[in-house]
Scaffold this motif. Structure first.
Motif, PDB file in Angstrom:
ATOM      1  N   THR A   1       0.764  -1.234   0.007  1.00 50.64           N
ATOM      2  CA  THR A   1      -0.057  -0.118   0.121  1.00 50.64           C
ATOM      3  C   THR A   1       0.982   1.192  -0.056  1.00 50.64           C
ATOM      4  O   THR A   1       1.976   1.483   0.773  1.00 50.64           O
ATOM      5  CB  THR A   1      -0.899   0.044   1.176  1.00 50.64           C
ATOM      6  OG1 THR A   1      -1.726   1.036   1.210  1.00 50.64           O
ATOM      7  CG2 THR A   1      -0.212  -0.105   2.721  1.00 50.64           C
ATOM      8  N   PRO A   2       0.422   2.256  -0.679  1.00 50.33           N
ATOM      9  CA  PRO A   2      -0.656   2.562  -1.630  1.00 50.33           C
ATOM     10  C   PRO A   2      -0.310   1.972  -3.164  1.00 50.33           C
ATOM     11  O   PRO A   2      -1.461   2.274  -3.846  1.00 50.33           O
ATOM     12  CB  PRO A   2      -0.978   3.947  -1.319  1.00 50.33           C
ATOM     13  CG  PRO A   2       0.538   4.543  -1.596  1.00 50.33           C
ATOM     14  CD  PRO A   2       1.299   3.702  -0.688  1.00 50.33           C
ATOM     15  N   PHE A   3       0.871   1.599  -3.425  1.00 51.59           N
ATOM     16  CA  PHE A   3       0.971   1.209  -4.707  1.00 51.59           C
ATOM     17  C   PHE A   3      -0.065  -0.017  -5.230  1.00 51.59           C
ATOM     18  O   PHE A   3      -0.267   0.200  -6.523  1.00 51.59           O
ATOM     19  CB  PHE A   3       2.407   1.167  -4.967  1.00 51.59           C
ATOM     20  CG  PHE A   3       3.369   2.160  -4.414  1.00 51.59           C
ATOM     21  CD1 PHE A   3       3.299   3.426  -4.934  1.00 51.59           C
ATOM     22  CD2 PHE A   3       3.970   1.906  -3.165  1.00 51.59           C
ATOM     23  CE1 PHE A   3       4.136   4.254  -4.516  1.00 51.59           C
ATOM     24  CE2 PHE A   3       4.840   3.117  -2.632  1.00 51.59           C
ATOM     25  CZ  PHE A   3       4.837   4.296  -3.206  1.00 51.59           C
ATOM     26  N   TRP A   4      -0.094  -0.728  -4.728  1.00 50.68           N
ATOM     27  CA  TRP A   4      -0.897  -2.111  -5.134  1.00 50.68           C
ATOM     28  C   TRP A   4      -2.210  -1.392  -5.408  1.00 50.68           C
ATOM     29  O   TRP A   4      -2.660  -1.588  -6.634  1.00 50.68           O
ATOM     30  CB  TRP A   4      -1.107  -2.978  -4.029  1.00 50.68           C
ATOM     31  CG  TRP A   4       0.072  -3.862  -3.945  1.00 50.68           C
ATOM     32  CD1 TRP A   4       1.518  -3.694  -4.299  1.00 50.68           C
ATOM     33  CD2 TRP A   4       0.163  -5.093  -3.204  1.00 50.68           C
ATOM     34  NE1 TRP A   4       2.115  -4.734  -3.738  1.00 50.68           N
ATOM     35  CE2 TRP A   4       1.486  -5.633  -3.099  1.00 50.68           C
ATOM     36  CE3 TRP A   4      -0.747  -5.926  -2.342  1.00 50.68           C
ATOM     37  CZ2 TRP A   4       1.883  -6.746  -2.553  1.00 50.68           C
ATOM     38  CZ3 TRP A   4      -0.525  -7.039  -1.768  1.00 50.68           C
ATOM     39  CH2 TRP A   4       1.020  -7.496  -1.926  1.00 50.68           C
ATOM     40  N   GLU A   5      -2.915  -0.513  -4.603  1.00 50.64           N
ATOM     41  CA  GLU A   5      -4.373  -0.337  -4.827  1.00 50.64           C
ATOM     42  C   GLU A   5      -4.134   0.864  -5.904  1.00 50.64           C
ATOM     43  O   GLU A   5      -5.202   0.735  -7.065  1.00 50.64           O
ATOM     44  CB  GLU A   5      -4.919   0.246  -3.820  1.00 50.64           C
ATOM     45  CG  GLU A   5      -4.851  -0.391  -2.419  1.00 50.64           C
ATOM     46  CD  GLU A   5      -3.873  -0.530  -1.582  1.00 50.64           C
ATOM     47  OE1 GLU A   5      -3.944  -0.936  -0.464  1.00 50.64           O
ATOM     48  OE2 GLU A   5      -2.630  -0.294  -1.981  1.00 50.64           O
ATOM     49  N   GLU A   6      -3.327   1.420  -6.022  1.00 46.91           N
ATOM     50  CA  GLU A   6      -3.240   2.570  -7.304  1.00 46.91           C
ATOM     51  C   GLU A   6      -2.975   1.838  -8.675  1.00 46.91           C
ATOM     52  O   GLU A   6      -3.675   2.100  -9.515  1.00 46.91           O
ATOM     53  CB  GLU A   6      -2.168   3.734  -7.056  1.00 46.91           C
ATOM     54  CG  GLU A   6      -2.439   4.494  -5.768  1.00 46.91           C
ATOM     55  CD  GLU A   6      -1.145   5.456  -5.490  1.00 46.91           C
ATOM     56  OE1 GLU A   6      -1.359   6.306  -4.550  1.00 46.91           O
ATOM     57  OE2 GLU A   6      -0.063   5.211  -5.868  1.00 46.91           O
ATOM     58  N   GLY A  58      -5.633   1.215 -11.931  1.00 52.88           N
ATOM     59  CA  GLY A  58      -5.524   1.908 -13.418  1.00 52.88           C
ATOM     60  C   GLY A  58      -4.619   2.989 -13.589  1.00 52.88           C
ATOM     61  O   GLY A  58      -4.579   3.653 -14.619  1.00 52.88           O
ATOM     62  N   LYS A  59      -3.891   3.396 -12.418  1.00 51.29           N
ATOM     63  CA  LYS A  59      -3.241   4.710 -12.635  1.00 51.29           C
ATOM     64  C   LYS A  59      -1.844   4.261 -13.315  1.00 51.29           C
ATOM     65  O   LYS A  59      -1.154   3.184 -13.148  1.00 51.29           O
ATOM     66  CB  LYS A  59      -2.748   5.053 -11.129  1.00 51.29           C
ATOM     67  CG  LYS A  59      -3.897   5.896 -10.500  1.00 51.29           C
ATOM     68  CD  LYS A  59      -3.507   6.384  -9.048  1.00 51.29           C
ATOM     69  CE  LYS A  59      -4.639   7.135  -8.504  1.00 51.29           C
ATOM     70  NZ  LYS A  59      -4.157   7.901  -7.046  1.00 51.29           N
ATOM     71  N   THR A  60      -1.575   5.478 -14.035  1.00 49.47           N
ATOM     72  CA  THR A  60      -0.048   5.198 -14.725  1.00 49.47           C
ATOM     73  C   THR A  60       1.052   5.292 -13.749  1.00 49.47           C
ATOM     74  O   THR A  60       0.889   5.630 -12.450  1.00 49.47           O
ATOM     75  CB  THR A  60       0.247   6.177 -15.771  1.00 49.47           C
ATOM     76  OG1 THR A  60       0.154   7.563 -15.077  1.00 49.47           O
ATOM     77  CG2 THR A  60      -0.940   6.450 -16.627  1.00 49.47           C
ATOM     78  N   ARG A  61       2.354   4.932 -14.099  1.00 50.55           N
ATOM     79  CA  ARG A  61       3.403   4.923 -13.112  1.00 50.55           C
ATOM     80  C   ARG A  61       3.611   6.589 -12.773  1.00 50.55           C
ATOM     81  O   ARG A  61       3.838   6.709 -11.551  1.00 50.55           O
ATOM     82  CB  ARG A  61       4.667   4.439 -13.797  1.00 50.55           C
ATOM     83  CG  ARG A  61       5.832   4.376 -12.879  1.00 50.55           C
ATOM     84  CD  ARG A  61       6.929   4.177 -13.960  1.00 50.55           C
ATOM     85  NE  ARG A  61       7.551   4.862 -14.893  1.00 50.55           N
ATOM     86  CZ  ARG A  61       8.097   6.122 -14.593  1.00 50.55           C
ATOM     87  NH1 ARG A  61       8.542   6.469 -13.355  1.00 50.55           N
ATOM     88  NH2 ARG A  61       8.244   7.072 -15.733  1.00 50.55           N
ATOM     89  N   GLU A  62       3.309   7.344 -13.506  1.00 55.76           N
ATOM     90  CA  GLU A  62       3.637   8.816 -13.368  1.00 55.76           C
ATOM     91  C   GLU A  62       2.618   9.346 -12.213  1.00 55.76           C
ATOM     92  O   GLU A  62       2.910  10.435 -11.543  1.00 55.76           O
ATOM     93  CB  GLU A  62       3.380   9.747 -14.625  1.00 55.76           C
ATOM     94  CG  GLU A  62       4.782   9.368 -15.516  1.00 55.76           C
ATOM     95  CD  GLU A  62       4.434   8.260 -16.601  1.00 55.76           C
ATOM     96  OE1 GLU A  62       3.437   7.452 -16.274  1.00 55.76           O
ATOM     97  OE2 GLU A  62       5.630   7.567 -17.056  1.00 55.76           O
ATOM     98  N   GLU A  63       1.494   8.306 -12.350  1.00 53.86           N
ATOM     99  CA  GLU A  63       0.344   8.890 -11.408  1.00 53.86           C
ATOM    100  C   GLU A  63       0.627   8.321  -9.908  1.00 53.86           C
ATOM    101  O   GLU A  63      -0.146   8.720  -8.987  1.00 53.86           O
ATOM    102  CB  GLU A  63      -1.041   8.606 -11.853  1.00 53.86           C
ATOM    103  CG  GLU A  63      -1.562   9.399 -13.111  1.00 53.86           C
ATOM    104  CD  GLU A  63      -2.648   8.989 -13.577  1.00 53.86           C
ATOM    105  OE1 GLU A  63      -3.235   9.909 -14.381  1.00 53.86           O
ATOM    106  OE2 GLU A  63      -2.916   7.683 -13.803  1.00 53.86           O
TER     107      GLU A  63
END
Length: 405
Positions: A103-108, A112-117
């Motif tokens: 978290t929070p990267f798994w959820e993001e 569908g967030k891009t890497r830059e987001e």
């Protein structure tokens, strides 16, 4: 190079030992919530490069203060603490590396967030810094090897990662009747088994239940055929985000270990309270009370056991990458045997055999310090050829195999 290591436990200790023997490293700041642990690690290594400190990894200001003037912050605390340590590194204008993330990267990523987001990506990029996530063995080393293969394909269809273990020299039914000890924090290992796992299928992220997708996988001997199932892990999050080339499927499956499988199926890995004769308890707390406590394998490493380990303890990690090259289907099978043997030569080189997570992280840290894409990146976004050059330059006596079909 100057390095701050946050967390002096099972991975931080080996990392400090590896860095202490590296001529390009001039200073190692080893910090832990428990200063006595950092002191014991420093005493075992016995290098004047190491300076110890106490730190609460959830307090970014403390991390930033300790990171002042270092080139890289290496994070070996719990994955959920990552953003706190990242913010500390960012404030100190230092690069950042961890061996695992959630978290929070798994959820993001699943949303569908891009890497830059992703959280803090733009902040690190604006500062001219790199935050390298998931650069241990798996995720990490295996991601780099996968990237090396996908670079040689015009289209990538699927990536399947499998991990199996075996121990010989005991009784035929030891896997069933010998008490379970995963070799690290048992409760965290149990939670990983009980969590829903991510699976990237038909170009979309989705979650599957624990122990879904059971199949038999033919690992190399002596691990041999093992039942494997979906397992909560980082690779199926990051690889679809970064590899591209039309990737439609990606998963991670772990061998089915009988003990945690039984606990999960019985509901004993649950955090939900139940009533037991008028007392509210969480089933997982019962497991926590009887399972072995998390230890520090670096501090308890015994050279007298090296010969036994070489002969009887085995691990196999494989990745099958399918795609197309020049209009023809192609399959690459990456096979990585045990990364901590032969024990004695590895111990002589690094002062520890426990290099499977720490050494890949060190190689990633050195690579981003000399130059890499800025912002938040993952291990497979490193130049694989340069990464492997750095790894081989350490003298690490390890070989893996790639079979092309």
């Amino acid at each position: 190079m100057k390095v701050l290591i946050v967390g002096a436990g099972g991975q931080g200790g080996p990392c400090a030992s590896i860095l202490s023997r590296d001529d390009t490293v001039e200073e190692i700041r080893l910090a832990d919530l428990d200063l006595s642990v950092a002191q014991k690690v420093a005493d075992k290594i016995g290098s004047p490069k190491i300076k110890i400190a106490a730190v609460d990894a959830t307090k970014s200001s403390e991390v930033a203060k300790l990171a002042d003037g270092v080139d890289v912050v290496m994070d070996f605390v719990m994955p959920w603490m990552a953003t706190y340590v990242m913010k500390g590194a960012l404030t100190a204008k230092a690069h950042y590396v961890n061996s695992a993330f959630d978290t929070p990267f798994w959820e993001e990523i699943a949303e569908g967030k891009t890497r830059e987001e992703l959280t803090l990506c733009k902040d690190f990029e604006a500062a001219g810094l790199t935050a390298l996530l998931g650069c241990g063995m798996a995720p990490g080393f295996i991601n780099v090897l996968i990237r090396e293969q996908t670079d040689n394909m015009d289209r990538v269809d699927s990536i399947k990662i499998r991990l199996g273990k075996a121990k010989t020299g005991g009784g035929e039914y030891d896997d069933i009747i010998v008490p379970w000890n995963p070799g690290w924090a048992p409760i965290q290992a149990l939670k990983d088994c009980a969590d829903n796992a991510i699976c990237f299928d038909q170009g979309k992220y989705g979650y599957v239940e624990p122990y879904a997708g059971i199949e038999e996988w033919p690992f190399e001997e002596p691990v041999g055929k093992k039942l494997v199932s979906h397992h909560s892990h980082e690779e199926p999050y990051s690889l679809p985000l970064t590899i591209g080339k039309g990737l439609k499927y990606c998963d991670f499956k772990y061998y089915v270990c009988y003990h945690p499988a039984a606990l999960v199926s019985l509901g004993l890995a649950s955090n939900e309270e139940i009533d037991v004769k008028g007392t509210k308890i969480k089933p997982i707390d019962v497991c926590a009370a009887v399972l072995p406590k998390a230890g520090n394998a670096f501090l308890t490493e015994e050279p007298a056991k090296f010969d036994y380990t070489d002969k009887h303890v085995f691990m196999s990690m494989q990745a099958e990458v399918q795609g197309e090259k020049n209009g023809k289907p192609v399959t690459s099978l990456i096979n990585c045997p045990q990364m901590t043997t032969p024990c004695q030569p590895i111990y002589d080189l690094f002062g520890t055999t426990l290099v499977n997570v720490a050494l890949p992280a060190v190689c990633g840290a050195k690579q981003i310090a000399e130059g890499a894409e800025r912002g938040v990146i993952f291990a497979e976004q490193l130049d694989p050829q340069r990464y492997l050059e750095i790894l081989k330059a350490t003298g690490y006596p390890y070989e893996w195999q790639v079979t092309l079909k």
